[in-house]
Design an enzyme around this catalytic site. Sequence first.
Site, short mmCIF file in Angstrom:
data_model
loop_
_atom_site.label_atom_id
_atom_site.label_comp_id
_atom_site.label_asym_id
_atom_site.label_seq_id
_atom_site.Cartn_x
_atom_site.Cartn_y
_atom_site.Cartn_z
N LYS A 238 1.00 -1.30 -0.17
CA LYS A 238 -0.10 -0.22 0.08
C LYS A 238 0.92 1.23 0.08
O LYS A 238 0.65 2.13 -0.96
CB LYS A 238 -0.87 -0.04 1.24
N ASN A 239 1.71 1.21 0.85
CA ASN A 239 2.43 2.61 1.06
C ASN A 239 3.46 2.84 -0.32
O ASN A 239 3.70 3.94 -0.50
CB ASN A 239 3.18 2.21 2.22
N ASP B 187 2.90 -0.17 12.60
CA ASP B 187 1.64 -0.79 11.76
C ASP B 187 1.06 -1.89 12.12
O ASP B 187 0.03 -2.37 11.52
CB ASP B 187 1.73 -0.29 10.30
N ARG C 111 -0.72 15.06 13.38
CA ARG C 111 0.44 14.23 12.53
C ARG C 111 0.95 15.65 11.81
O ARG C 111 0.38 15.84 10.60
CB ARG C 111 -0.36 13.40 11.71
N PRO C 112 1.75 16.27 12.35
CA PRO C 112 2.34 17.74 11.56
C PRO C 112 3.06 17.37 10.33
O PRO C 112 3.52 16.09 10.00
CB PRO C 112 3.15 18.16 12.61
N CYS D 277 -5.05 7.87 9.49
CA CYS D 277 -5.29 7.46 10.68
C CYS D 277 -5.42 8.54 11.78
O CYS D 277 -4.27 9.16 11.77
CB CYS D 277 -4.79 6.33 10.92
N ARG E 70 -3.30 10.10 4.61
CA ARG E 70 -2.09 10.58 4.66
C ARG E 70 -1.12 11.04 3.50
O ARG E 70 -0.51 11.66 3.42
CB ARG E 70 -1.34 9.87 5.92
N1 EPU Z 1 6.59 13.56 12.32
C1 EPU Z 1 6.51 14.85 12.70
N2 EPU Z 1 6.64 16.03 11.80
C2 EPU Z 1 6.60 15.78 10.55
C3 EPU Z 1 6.37 14.25 10.43
C4 EPU Z 1 6.32 13.40 10.85
O1 EPU Z 1 6.41 15.11 13.87
O2 EPU Z 1 6.70 16.60 9.73
C5 EPU Z 1 6.39 12.68 13.40
C6 EPU Z 1 5.01 11.94 13.48
O3 EPU Z 1 3.92 12.78 14.19
C7 EPU Z 1 5.27 10.64 14.00
C8 EPU Z 1 6.59 10.27 13.45
O4 EPU Z 1 7.22 11.74 13.13
O5 EPU Z 1 5.26 10.69 15.51
C9 EPU Z 1 6.58 9.21 12.22
O6 EPU Z 1 5.69 9.69 11.26
P1 EPU Z 1 6.14 9.49 9.71
O7 EPU Z 1 6.41 10.89 8.84
O8 EPU Z 1 7.14 8.42 9.76
O9 EPU Z 1 4.82 8.82 9.16
P2 EPU Z 1 3.68 8.85 7.93
O10 EPU Z 1 4.71 9.28 6.82
O11 EPU Z 1 2.68 10.10 8.31
C10 EPU Z 1 3.89 6.81 7.16
C11 EPU Z 1 2.90 5.43 6.82
C12 EPU Z 1 2.13 5.36 8.06
C13 EPU Z 1 3.06 4.50 9.25
C14 EPU Z 1 4.29 5.68 9.36
C15 EPU Z 1 5.30 5.15 10.15
C16 EPU Z 1 2.19 6.09 4.57
C17 EPU Z 1 1.01 6.59 3.58
N3 EPU Z 1 1.82 5.98 5.85
O12 EPU Z 1 3.06 7.65 7.81
O13 EPU Z 1 1.33 4.04 7.68
O14 EPU Z 1 2.48 4.33 10.34
O15 EPU Z 1 4.62 6.13 8.25
O16 EPU Z 1 5.87 3.76 9.71
O17 EPU Z 1 3.30 5.48 4.13
C18 EPU Z 1 -0.73 2.76 7.86
O18 EPU Z 1 -0.13 1.91 6.92
O19 EPU Z 1 -1.46 2.06 8.71
C19 EPU Z 1 0.05 3.91 8.53
C20 EPU Z 1 -0.52 4.71 9.19
#
Ligand code: EPU
Length: 411
Positions: free
Chosen positions: A22-23, A299, A121-122, A116, A92
């Site tokens: 998916k990702n 996840d 989620r900044p 989610c 996201r």
């Molecule tokens: N964070 C910040 N600032 C930012 C970006 C992230 O503080 O600008 C923090 C987040 O709040 C969190 C941490 O950094 O505490 C990790 O966030 P990350 O950016 O790695 O996550 P994401 O890109 O929002 C992706 C996946 C998620 C998965 C996470 C962690 C996609 C579309 N989403 O999210 O997938 O949980 O990485 O591995 O790739 C899922 O598939 O169920 C899902 C939620």
Amino acid sequence: MSAFIINGGRPLFGTVTAQGSKNSAVAVLIASIITDGVSEIYDVPDILDVRVCLELLGCLGIKTEFSNGKVTLDTGGVKKTELPHECINKMRASSYLIGAELARFGECTLPDSGGCNFGSRPVNYHINAMRSLGAICNGDRLVCNKLTGNTVRLPYPSVGATVNTIIAASKADGMTIIENTAREPHIEDLAKYLNSCGAEISGAGTACVIIKGNKKLHGGSIKLCPDMIETGTYLIYGLMTHGRVTVKDTAPYQLSSLFDVFDRMGISTEVQKDTVTVYAKNPRSTDITTSPYPGFPTDLQPQISALLGMSDGISHINETVFAQRFGYTRSLSPFGFSCNIENSVLKIKGAQYKKACSRATDLRGGAAVIGTALSAKGESVIENVQLVMRGYSDIVEKLTALGAEIVYKYE
Ligand code: EPU
């Protein structure tokens, strides 16, 4: 209303084929915005998040066709358009529009991306990375005359910020070095795809990615890697029902952190090249800390919690990626799941599950509720399952083939 009605207590036996990631799919589809030409993407899972991506590409004038797991897209008619809010805030991955639109059109409106709900989620890491490449932030808009390569050190190996920086840097003038990058397999898929389009990206899958930018990008092709979270989920379903499930066409090396946990729980794991089988009598309790890849994936945290909730003894889960990712435990309580939350640690006390009516609160939390209903004897009802369909293709068909009694109701 969308619901699953599950008659649980039946052991799952058999083999399930892993879907494509998916990702990877959502990152590659949005990244195609910066290319010119026709691309072919294979092993794309038929899930709601992919459908939303295709709709967004369509709004931008990109023609797409999706059949038999293959997306063909043609960016010939790409044009800047205001994208519909109701699409953007469904997932996201809309945040990848930051890098893609900035590189393609020189501007983007910061999307109010959804996904989610784990508290805030900044996108501050994404924005700061775009600034390092020369973008200027104007309220909720980022603009640039041109992007210029730079060294970008991410404060945390954020998946989203890594994806956005790779996309934007691929069109920036000169070289970009991104330090402290996410190492997830989908980052490698993104780089493979963009390289097939003519980009020069090296180091994807390590903590430092180097991009020689400003390349003219044509169409490209990629076969997406298997979805490690879907694989882990079906293995856990097999264990929760005291059955024996094999997942084939998967990439076992991606899940070594899960197999370490299985080992501590006394679960037998048989791994072959692209196949995994697990079984166990009575899994033991254990303690787990989630962390970025290759650590234990956040996840899979809800699904493994549901499994630990059936084991003898006390388990602890320290959630370090999304401190507030325990909202789903409320939807497990009606089944008898017993836990306490203290800060970012979930304490789970083993119990016997009973049938219940509940609802999915988010994608992976919903997957955990399904596992719990599969293991509890009798008829359970789970509402709001469209959230689960964001990430799991053909889930009813796959579970039915393993021997589950599950019906999808949509009104
Ligand atoms: N964070 C910040 N600032 C930012 C970006 C992230 O503080 O600008 C923090 C987040 O709040 C969190 C941490 O950094 O505490 C990790 O966030 P990350 O950016 O790695 O996550 P994401 O890109 O929002 C992706 C996946 C998620 C998965 C996470 C962690 C996609 C579309 N989403 O999210 O997938 O949980 O990485 O591995 O790739 C899922 O598939 O169920 C899902 C939620």
